[in-house]
Design an enzyme around this catalytic site. Structure first.
Site, PDB file in Angstrom:
ATOM      1  N   ARG A  46       0.856  -1.197   0.000  1.00 40.90           N
ATOM      2  CA  ARG A  46       0.000   0.000   0.000  1.00 40.90           C
ATOM      3  C   ARG A  46       0.888   1.241   0.000  1.00 40.90           C
ATOM      4  O   ARG A  46       0.630   2.203  -0.713  1.00 40.90           O
ATOM      5  CB  ARG A  46      -0.946   0.016   1.200  1.00 40.90           C
ATOM      6  N   TYR A  98     -13.239  19.915 -14.646  1.00 45.61           N
ATOM      7  CA  TYR A  98     -13.647  18.521 -14.827  1.00 45.61           C
ATOM      8  C   TYR A  98     -14.825  18.237 -13.881  1.00 45.61           C
ATOM      9  O   TYR A  98     -14.782  18.604 -12.702  1.00 45.61           O
ATOM     10  CB  TYR A  98     -12.457  17.612 -14.494  1.00 45.61           C
ATOM     11  N   ASP A 170      -4.120  21.080 -12.275  1.00 47.52           N
ATOM     12  CA  ASP A 170      -4.531  19.840 -12.937  1.00 47.52           C
ATOM     13  C   ASP A 170      -4.050  19.962 -14.380  1.00 47.52           C
ATOM     14  O   ASP A 170      -4.612  20.717 -15.177  1.00 47.52           O
ATOM     15  CB  ASP A 170      -6.056  19.697 -12.852  1.00 47.52           C
ATOM     16  N   LYS A 195      -5.421   9.477 -18.859  1.00 47.38           N
ATOM     17  CA  LYS A 195      -5.582  10.157 -20.130  1.00 47.38           C
ATOM     18  C   LYS A 195      -4.284  10.093 -20.945  1.00 47.38           C
ATOM     19  O   LYS A 195      -3.877   9.018 -21.306  1.00 47.38           O
ATOM     20  CB  LYS A 195      -6.061  11.591 -19.874  1.00 47.38           C
TER      21      LYS A 195
HETATM   22  C1  LIG Z   1     -10.384  12.425 -16.077  1.00 48.27           C
HETATM   23  C2  LIG Z   1      -9.996  13.669 -15.387  1.00 48.27           C
HETATM   24  C3  LIG Z   1      -9.869  13.705 -13.993  1.00 48.27           C
HETATM   25  C4  LIG Z   1     -10.179  12.519 -13.111  1.00 48.27           C
HETATM   26  O1  LIG Z   1      -9.278  11.467 -13.297  1.00 48.27           O
HETATM   27  P1  LIG Z   1      -9.675   9.922 -13.159  1.00 48.27           P
HETATM   28  O2  LIG Z   1      -8.418   9.226 -13.527  1.00 48.27           O
HETATM   29  O3  LIG Z   1     -10.811   9.673 -14.099  1.00 48.27           O
HETATM   30  O4  LIG Z   1     -10.079   9.709 -11.741  1.00 48.27           O
HETATM   31  C5  LIG Z   1      -9.469  14.904 -13.421  1.00 48.27           C
HETATM   32  N1  LIG Z   1      -9.220  16.007 -14.167  1.00 48.27           N
HETATM   33  C6  LIG Z   1      -9.344  15.990 -15.513  1.00 48.27           C
HETATM   34  C7  LIG Z   1      -9.041  17.243 -16.288  1.00 48.27           C
HETATM   35  C8  LIG Z   1      -9.736  14.832 -16.162  1.00 48.27           C
HETATM   36  O5  LIG Z   1      -9.876  14.837 -17.491  1.00 48.27           O
END
Ligand SMILES: *Cc1c(COP(=O)(O)O)cnc(C)c1O
Length: 379
Positions: A46, A98, A170, A195
């Site tokens: 973990r 998001y 982000d 992504k």
């Molecule tokens: C998809 C996404 C998230 C969340 O990420 P997950 O891996 O789906 O939990 C956060 N910010 C942005 C800009 C995203 O496209």
């Protein structure tokens, strides 16, 4: 080391026991100790796992950071950052976020007494009007999702420093290939690794990258205590995906540019959001802070009802109608009913996320096939 070399090598030495060039999948939950506390640096997976450690060192290198932490999803990473806060604290963030970030802020952390200000950050000076002694954090996305608004990272960084706040970016939409927020004053970079970084739509994962050792220790404590950490198999898949990040991003940018040019004057398109157009809002900022403009494009369809929009979204043959983005395959998304459904209509309208908006994640297929598909679907 340059980006492509880091993508292929950072954090990855030949395995000390066998010489394996590729980092092994250490599929183990626990580790042998010679005597209590006398171990090889690993106790329980973990908290630490060698495959994940190699990935975290690689992730840190991609964002020019000292430390990387991998989480079992982007939201897991976001959750860990929010746990740095205490009741009464305030956060300044954007109004085009998001959907899942908006949801965790308003539906989870608001209940724990944390207050969020959702602002249009296209001019960062507005932040000064909202900062008070309770403000602890600025959380931004740029480009934003789904309207590709550009926020000036360096300008927000200056305001953040002046007020002693924690500045989190982000960076999912840009990817570390296009933009490195830590170099522009961010304290923490967050990624949905799901992504572009993973890049193959086969793993859900998140990450934080940062430089400050004290903050790293705090976040590692939360990561280990709360346990949203990824397993070795997923860590391996992402390490493998990263090896082509620079090659994929070049192709995403090239195809993105061609798709944007095709859609710009298309009679069915009322509005197009892509930061690479010289007349797009904050284009000069985008040019300054991004190396290229990426493969994310949103369009508002001309005179299209919700039903028309559904019909067009459902008539693509190469683009797949699906949530998510950043994989090698092209995807099309209807934010209002898919990724942004958890944002109330009034908030969505304010941010321009209207019923007839479609978001494209342009993949790395042959451009002729993508343009042909757009042509037939819009017809
Ligand atoms: C998809 C996404 C998230 C969340 O990420 P997950 O891996 O789906 O939990 C956060 N910010 C942005 C800009 C995203 O496209």
């Amino acid at each position: 080391m340059k980006f492509g070399t880091k993508a292929i090598h950072a954090g990855q030495e030949p395995d000390p026991t066998t010489g394996a060039i590729m980092t092994p999948i250490y599929q183990t939950s626990t580790y042998w100790q010679k005597s209590p506390g006398d171990n090889k640096g690993y106790e329980y997976s973990r908290g630490t796992n060698p495959t994940r450690k190699a990935l975290e060192d690689c992730l840190a290198a991609l964002e020019n950071a000292k430390y990387g932490l991998a989480f079992s999803s982007g939201m897991g990473a976001t959750d860990a950052v929010m746990k740095l806060l205490a009741p009464g604290d305030e956060v300044i963030t954007g109004n085009d976020l998001y959907g899942g970030s908006y949801r965790i802020f308003t539906k989870i952390y608001a209940n724990y007494g944390i207050k969020f200000h959702f602002l249009d950050l296209s001019n960062p000076d507005i932040i000064n009007e909202y900062v008070n002694d309770k403000t602890k954090m600025i959380w931004i996305e740029t480009p934003t999702n789904p309207t590709m608004q550009i926020v000036d990272i360096a300008a927000v960084g200056k305001i953040s420093k002046a007020n002693n706040l924690l500045f989190v970016v982000d960076n999912t939409f840009a990817s570390p290939y296009l933009q490195n927020p830590i170099d522009m004053g961010a304290d923490v970079v967050m990624h949905s690794v799901t992504k572009y970084i993973g890049g193959h739509s086969d793993v859900v994962m998140g990450a934080l990258m940062l430089n400050d050792e004290e903050l790293y220790k705090k976040l590692w404590f939360i990561y280990n205590a709360c346990g949203a950490t990824p397993g070795p198999m997923d860590s391996f898949l992402v390490l493998r995906g990263i090896k082509t990040l620079h090659l994929r991003m070049k192709a995403h940018c090239e195809n993105g540019r061609a798709v944007a040019a095709f859609l710009k004057d298309h009679p069915r398109v009322e509005k197009i959001y892509w930061p690479g157009f010289p007349d797009s809002k904050n284009h000069e900022v985008a040019k300054k802070q991004m190396r290229d403009f990426g493969g994310m494009i949103s369009i508002v369809l001309k005179d299209a009802s919700l039903e028309d929009t559904y019909r067009i979204a459902g008539s693509f043959k190469v683009f797949a109608l699906a949530e998510s983005l950043g994989g090698v395959e092209s995807l099309i998304n209807h934010p209002v009913s898919m990724t942004h459904g958890s944002i109330p209509k009034a908030e969505r309208d304010k941010a321009g996320v209207v019923d007839n908006l479609l978001r494209l994640s342009v993949g790395v297929e042959d451009i002729e096939d993508l343009l042909e598909d757009l042509k037939q679907a819009l017809a």
